[in-house]
Design a protein around this motif. Structure first.
Motif, PDB file in Angstrom:
ATOM      1  N   SER A  53       0.823  -1.216   0.000  1.00  0.00           N
ATOM      2  CA  SER A  53       0.000   0.000   0.000  1.00  0.00           C
ATOM      3  C   SER A  53       0.849   1.255   0.000  1.00  0.00           C
ATOM      4  CB  SER A  53      -0.934  -0.008   1.218  1.00  0.00           C
ATOM      5  OG  SER A  53      -0.173  -0.062   2.420  1.00  0.00           O
ATOM      6  N   ALA A  54       1.976   1.251   0.728  1.00  0.00           N
ATOM      7  CA  ALA A  54       2.839   2.427   0.746  1.00  0.00           C
ATOM      8  C   ALA A  54       3.493   2.655  -0.616  1.00  0.00           C
ATOM      9  CB  ALA A  54       3.912   2.269   1.821  1.00  0.00           C
ATOM     10  N   THR A  55       3.795   1.577  -1.330  1.00  0.00           N
ATOM     11  CA  THR A  55       4.368   1.737  -2.672  1.00  0.00           C
ATOM     12  C   THR A  55       3.364   2.375  -3.610  1.00  0.00           C
ATOM     13  OG1 THR A  55       5.715  -0.234  -2.294  1.00  0.00           O
ATOM     14  CG2 THR A  55       5.512   0.536  -4.556  1.00  0.00           C
ATOM     15  N   PHE A  56       2.120   1.908  -3.581  1.00  0.00           N
ATOM     16  CA  PHE A  56       1.087   2.517  -4.424  1.00  0.00           C
ATOM     17  C   PHE A  56       0.825   3.965  -4.011  1.00  0.00           C
ATOM     18  CE2 PHE A  56      -0.198  -1.899  -5.492  1.00  0.00           C
ATOM     19  CZ  PHE A  56      -0.227  -1.764  -6.862  1.00  0.00           C
ATOM     20  N   ALA A  57       0.837   4.235  -2.706  1.00  0.00           N
ATOM     21  CA  ALA A  57       0.613   5.611  -2.251  1.00  0.00           C
ATOM     22  C   ALA A  57       1.722   6.541  -2.723  1.00  0.00           C
ATOM     23  CB  ALA A  57       0.500   5.635  -0.724  1.00  0.00           C
ATOM     24  N   THR A  58       2.961   6.075  -2.665  1.00  0.00           N
ATOM     25  CA  THR A  58       4.077   6.899  -3.135  1.00  0.00           C
ATOM     26  C   THR A  58       3.990   7.133  -4.637  1.00  0.00           C
ATOM     27  OG1 THR A  58       5.443   5.982  -1.370  1.00  0.00           O
ATOM     28  CG2 THR A  58       6.577   7.110  -3.160  1.00  0.00           C
ATOM     29  N   LEU A  59       3.641   6.096  -5.395  1.00  0.00           N
ATOM     30  CA  LEU A  59       3.464   6.277  -6.831  1.00  0.00           C
ATOM     31  C   LEU A  59       2.335   7.241  -7.142  1.00  0.00           C
ATOM     32  CD1 LEU A  59       3.917   2.707  -8.393  1.00  0.00           C
ATOM     33  CD2 LEU A  59       5.327   4.723  -8.794  1.00  0.00           C
ATOM     34  N   GLY A  60       1.233   7.128  -6.393  1.00  0.00           N
ATOM     35  CA  GLY A  60       0.111   8.026  -6.642  1.00  0.00           C
ATOM     36  C   GLY A  60       0.407   9.476  -6.329  1.00  0.00           C
ATOM     37  N   ARG A  61       1.266   9.723  -5.336  1.00  0.00           N
ATOM     38  CA  ARG A  61       1.554  11.100  -4.948  1.00  0.00           C
ATOM     39  C   ARG A  61       2.682  11.713  -5.769  1.00  0.00           C
ATOM     40  NH1 ARG A  61       2.042  12.527   1.348  1.00  0.00           N
ATOM     41  NH2 ARG A  61      -0.091  11.722   1.151  1.00  0.00           N
ATOM     42  N   HIS A  62       3.636  10.903  -6.193  1.00  0.00           N
ATOM     43  CA  HIS A  62       4.829  11.445  -6.857  1.00  0.00           C
ATOM     44  C   HIS A  62       5.037  10.839  -8.243  1.00  0.00           C
ATOM     45  CE1 HIS A  62       6.080  13.461  -3.161  1.00  0.00           C
ATOM     46  NE2 HIS A  62       5.880  12.332  -2.508  1.00  0.00           N
ATOM     47  N   TRP A  63       3.980  10.413  -8.908  1.00  0.00           N
ATOM     48  CA  TRP A  63       4.161   9.780 -10.212  1.00  0.00           C
ATOM     49  C   TRP A  63       4.644  10.787 -11.255  1.00  0.00           C
ATOM     50  CZ3 TRP A  63       1.578  11.304 -14.603  1.00  0.00           C
ATOM     51  CH2 TRP A  63       0.484  12.141 -14.424  1.00  0.00           C
ATOM     52  N   LYS A  64       4.290  12.050 -11.098  1.00  0.00           N
ATOM     53  CA  LYS A  64       4.731  13.041 -12.081  1.00  0.00           C
ATOM     54  C   LYS A  64       6.243  13.200 -12.068  1.00  0.00           C
ATOM     55  CE  LYS A  64       0.442  15.752 -11.901  1.00  0.00           C
ATOM     56  NZ  LYS A  64      -0.137  17.081 -11.608  1.00  0.00           N
ATOM     57  N   GLN A  65       6.827  13.269 -10.879  1.00  0.00           N
ATOM     58  CA  GLN A  65       8.272  13.424 -10.798  1.00  0.00           C
ATOM     59  C   GLN A  65       8.991  12.183 -11.344  1.00  0.00           C
ATOM     60  OE1 GLN A  65       6.169  14.000  -8.233  1.00  0.00           O
ATOM     61  NE2 GLN A  65       6.322  16.231  -8.057  1.00  0.00           N
ATOM     62  N   LEU A  66       8.500  10.990 -10.964  1.00  0.00           N
ATOM     63  CA  LEU A  66       9.133   9.767 -11.450  1.00  0.00           C
ATOM     64  C   LEU A  66       8.968   9.620 -12.958  1.00  0.00           C
ATOM     65  CD1 LEU A  66       8.221   7.180  -8.663  1.00  0.00           C
ATOM     66  CD2 LEU A  66      10.473   8.080  -9.225  1.00  0.00           C
TER      67      LEU A  66
END
Length: 439
Positions: A53-66
């Motif tokens: 869940s933390a991996t998906f949350a990080t992707l959802g919040r910072h997907w633009k930068q990545l």
């Protein structure tokens, strides 16, 4: 002022104990307070569900930068690879036709074949180096984003890009050393098997034992390689979050994984399976659209008279299908790389929380007062070592205790002078004449 939920005391128990009078539980039972979560990761020992869940949350919040970093790296990588391929083709252009279209019944001459082989090997090595460098930049960007996501701080593409470029040499070193160390057992097994196979085939009576020897050597070698790869899997995160060199990152990874190898191996395997499954589901619609878009065109092509070239509609359909497959493959590959790297980086954070008490260090860093805004006057003779309370406890300060190094001693503060106290005024003597006494 809110209470420090999840860390420390939760309040005084009621009469008869925490469960109430007589020890009877309250209605609905008692539930422990949730752990503090300033960002996308709860500051507690993480289980499999927490990591996912933390991996998906990080992707959802910072997907633009990545996604921005990955697209920039992909564009530069394709540009450099195209230039290298163009230079290689131009260098051996005069030898291509004699090698690939020699006269009938003749073999290519050595004077034409040798430059083609040399150019091909050189181009392969350069393309591999460019691809590895691109992978190192993307691998460095994921811990840079996660570092801010754990703290709950916003980040930008520019900050992520600069951090990734700054730590790319160390991450590249960890990737190369990990590949060499983890791949050494397999290379040793192949180095033993290939001579045996050559001798067996060159003899008059080839022995089938040479074929049986390959799995006998590869199975234990592959097991050792997997063990070594898991021990060193946290090295990229260490290289970025602790500003460590390749050798230090490998040693730190081995120390963090020691004792928890099976747990980290199992969680990593599950994370890889999740990433591959979702990447396949992302890629499948693009492939279906490209394939079904070609069916009507292919049906019309069967009615075209023989001898005529392919119609324009068929060329357009093939280009459209190729574009769909390329876009789907690129998006799925970006997701798979980003999810896998963030998943592995979260295991690094989890091991730090479990073994090095990282959660209180993060909370202490977040609770540190921010420096006052506005211009700060510069003293005429600034001290060589500023007091410790003037240092911002940030992840970029190399001297202050940080999230990466919570045990690092900060600079010793200079002894502060004791405040001067004004002496109490002495009572002046009474100089007035004595009053006359009444008779």
């Amino acid at each position: 002022m809110t209470q420090n939920a999840g860390w420390g005391s939760t309040g005084a128990p009621g009469p008869g104990g925490p469960a109430g009078p007589g020890g009877a539980p309250h209605w609905g039972g008692w539930a422990p307070p949730p752990p503090p979560q300033p960002g996308t990761v709860p500051l507690k020992p993480l289980g499999l569900g927490d990591v996912v869940s933390a991996t998906f949350a990080t992707l959802g919040r910072h997907w633009k930068q990545l996604a921005g970093v990955m697209l920039a790296v992909l564009g530069l990588c394709l540009l450099v690879m195209g230039l290298l391929a163009g230079v290689a083709v131009a260098a051996v252009y005069d030898h291509i036709e004699p090698v690939f279209d020699p006269p009938y019944g003749q073999d290519p001459a050595a004077e034409h074949l040798t430059p083609i082989i040399v150019a091909g090997v050189t181009l392969f090595v350069l393309l591999f180096a460019v691809g590895l460098l691109s992978m190192a930049v993307v691998t460095a960007a994921c811990p840079a984003v996660l570092q801010q996501a754990v703290l709950g701080r916003p980040t930008t593409f520019r900050a992520t890009w600069r951090t990734a470029l700054r730590r790319t040499p160390s991450v590249l070193g960890t990737l190369v050393l990990t590949g060499l160390i983890a791949g050494a057992p397999v290379l040793a097994a192949m180095a033993v098997w290939i001579p045996v196979m050559v001798v067996s085939v060159s003899g008059d009576d080839p022995s089938p034992a040479a074929l049986v020897l390959l799995p006998v050597l590869l199975l234990p070698a592959a097991a050792v390689s997997v063990w070594l790869g898991t021990r060193l899997s946290l090295a990229p995160a260490v290289a970025v979050m602790e500003n460590a060199g390749p050798g230090t990152a490998l040693r730190r990874s081995a120390a963090l994984v020691k004792g928890d190898w099976w747990r980290i191996f199992g969680i990593t395997l599950v994370g890889s399976m999740i990433a591959m499954s979702i990447a396949y589901m992302i890629q499948m619609p693009f492939q279906l659209i490209g394939t079904f878009g070609m069916i009507p065109i292919m049906a019309e092509t069967g009615e075209v008279a023989e001898g005529s070239g392919p119609p324009t509609s068929m060329i357009v359909a093939l280009a459209f299908a190729f574009l769909c497959i390329m876009v789907g493959g690129g998006v799925s590959q970006m997701f798979q790389i980003g999810y896998t790297q963030l998943f592995s980086n979260l295991l690094y954070v989890d091991q730090r929380i479990r073994r090095e008490n990282l959660a209180p260090a993060i909370l202490a860093e977040l609770a540190a007062p921010a420096p006052a805004a506005g211009p700060v006057p510069t003293p005429a003779n600034p001290p060589a070592n500023p007091p410790a309370d003037t240092l911002a406890h940030t992840l970029t300060d190399s001297d202050a205790p940080t999230v990466a190094h919570p045990d690092r001693p900060g600079p010793r503060p200079e002894p502060r002078p004791e405040p001067k106290t004004e002496p109490e005024p002495e009572t002046e003597p009474d100089t007035l004449p004595d009053r006359p006494k009444d008779d």
